[in-house]
Design a protein around this motif. Sequence first.
Motif, PDB file in Angstrom:
ATOM      1  N   ALA A   1       0.840  -1.203   0.000  1.00  0.00           N
ATOM      2  CA  ALA A   1       0.000   0.000   0.000  1.00  0.00           C
ATOM      3  C   ALA A   1       0.870   1.246   0.000  1.00  0.00           C
ATOM      4  O   ALA A   1       0.558   2.247  -0.664  1.00  0.00           O
ATOM      5  CB  ALA A   1      -0.918  -0.006   1.220  1.00  0.00           C
ATOM      6  N   GLY A   2       1.982   1.194   0.733  1.00  0.00           N
ATOM      7  CA  GLY A   2       2.902   2.330   0.765  1.00  0.00           C
ATOM      8  C   GLY A   2       3.525   2.596  -0.591  1.00  0.00           C
ATOM      9  O   GLY A   2       3.674   3.751  -1.005  1.00  0.00           O
ATOM     10  N   GLU A   3       3.887   1.530  -1.302  1.00  0.00           N
ATOM     11  CA  GLU A   3       4.456   1.681  -2.638  1.00  0.00           C
ATOM     12  C   GLU A   3       3.434   2.287  -3.588  1.00  0.00           C
ATOM     13  O   GLU A   3       3.768   3.142  -4.425  1.00  0.00           O
ATOM     14  CB  GLU A   3       4.919   0.325  -3.155  1.00  0.00           C
TER      15      GLU A   3
ATOM     16  N   THR B   1      -5.685   4.629   7.183  1.00  0.00           N
ATOM     17  CA  THR B   1      -6.072   5.618   6.188  1.00  0.00           C
ATOM     18  C   THR B   1      -5.010   5.720   5.101  1.00  0.00           C
ATOM     19  O   THR B   1      -3.869   5.260   5.278  1.00  0.00           O
ATOM     20  CB  THR B   1      -6.282   7.001   6.835  1.00  0.00           C
ATOM     21  N   ARG B   2      -5.370   6.316   3.983  1.00  0.00           N
ATOM     22  CA  ARG B   2      -4.512   6.323   2.796  1.00  0.00           C
ATOM     23  C   ARG B   2      -3.158   6.978   3.045  1.00  0.00           C
ATOM     24  O   ARG B   2      -2.162   6.607   2.426  1.00  0.00           O
ATOM     25  CB  ARG B   2      -5.226   7.019   1.637  1.00  0.00           C
TER      26      ARG B   2
ATOM     27  N   ASP C   1       6.242   6.135   2.799  1.00  0.00           N
ATOM     28  CA  ASP C   1       6.922   5.162   3.636  1.00  0.00           C
ATOM     29  C   ASP C   1       6.005   4.765   4.795  1.00  0.00           C
ATOM     30  O   ASP C   1       5.736   5.568   5.688  1.00  0.00           O
ATOM     31  CB  ASP C   1       8.226   5.756   4.179  1.00  0.00           C
ATOM     32  N   PHE C   2       5.519   3.524   4.784  1.00  0.00           N
ATOM     33  CA  PHE C   2       4.615   3.034   5.826  1.00  0.00           C
ATOM     34  C   PHE C   2       5.337   2.125   6.824  1.00  0.00           C
ATOM     35  O   PHE C   2       4.711   1.289   7.477  1.00  0.00           O
ATOM     36  CB  PHE C   2       3.450   2.262   5.197  1.00  0.00           C
ATOM     37  N   SER C   3       6.655   2.288   6.963  1.00  0.00           N
ATOM     38  CA  SER C   3       7.408   1.431   7.877  1.00  0.00           C
ATOM     39  C   SER C   3       6.915   1.581   9.313  1.00  0.00           C
ATOM     40  O   SER C   3       6.949   0.621  10.098  1.00  0.00           O
ATOM     41  CB  SER C   3       8.901   1.750   7.805  1.00  0.00           C
TER      42      SER C   3
END
Length: 362
Positions: free
Chosen positions: A110-112, A150-151, A117-119
């Motif tokens: 989803a982060g990509e 959330t997005r 960056d969703f780390s």
Amino acid sequence: MRTGTVNLPLHGGRAPRWLFNHMKNLSGEILSFLVSEYGPDEVLDRLSDPFWFQAFGCVLGFDWHSSGVTTTVCGAVKEAVRGREDDFGIFVAGGKGGTSRKTPSEIEAAGERMGIDFSHLVYNSKIVAKVDSTALQDDYQLYHHCFLFTRKGRKWSVIQQGMNGFNRMARRYHWSSSEIEDFVCEPHKAICCDSKGSIMNLVAADSAAARDTITGISHQKPRLLLNDLKKIRKYQETKYNMPRRHTINLSDVEMRRLEKIFISTYEEKPKDFEKLISLKGIGPKTVRSLALISELIYGEKYSIKDPVRFSFAHGGKDGIPYPVDRETYTASVDILHRALKESRIGRTDKVRAIKRLSHFYR
């Protein structure tokens, strides 16, 4: 926002395909309305509330007094949102069994997609699971983990569930980022289940000193820690007058494995309890062994209180353990009722869903 746990009977089997498809379509319509009226943040707040979640499952047509409501409702929501994340403003990762272990990769995907960056969300997902399996040891083994966010990744919720093979019950844990100030100190705002027991609760406020002591102990040389455990084991083997609160039997603990883990903690020297339990290899037995040393060698007790404060959906009819919160109760039902009326589902399905909601309200 109230978050917490719910105890449910552990039932096997799967929801019929026709029912699951119905739940997916209806959940999509309800969530679509809620997003348009209140925004995606409010949707996550609602789902993180175990009482609203229970009513939601009832409306979707699933047996509410069953462990399956958790896995099936989360699965239906995930399928409803899949491919329409831009419309809903939320992503759903994880699920039951092996799917739960895909949560980090699904968050990263989803982060990509978003170029973000969703780390930090991957860490949040992992630490939430670690807390409810290692810091809060209540004999419920996690097998379901659903992470919603959330997005832009600013808000998230977790719905996870554990099973107890002895009492044939499942316990559901709800987390919301809205009010969490500390992952390891009272992270559950409202805990719901039908019974209590003595457990190892290292996330209780009363366990603050024990958490600090356990962290400090983990910095010691492995040889010293193993010597302390050997002393405790000797007491157990000679039937020394051990406190009843200690249910762990050190004969079940593999000292060689512990030594390797203690070497790791000695080298890492985690700055606090959260960092300690986040380390690779730190599991329930390691933490419980450190907790024993904390109390029996250093005199710092941990809490054994089961963090349960509420029962059923919105309180007990007899006022135990707390009176019915009529205002919250009514608000939850009204929002779902309005969502159903405004949804685009057929009239027959709409009437049936409203009847189920009315039954839940009674």
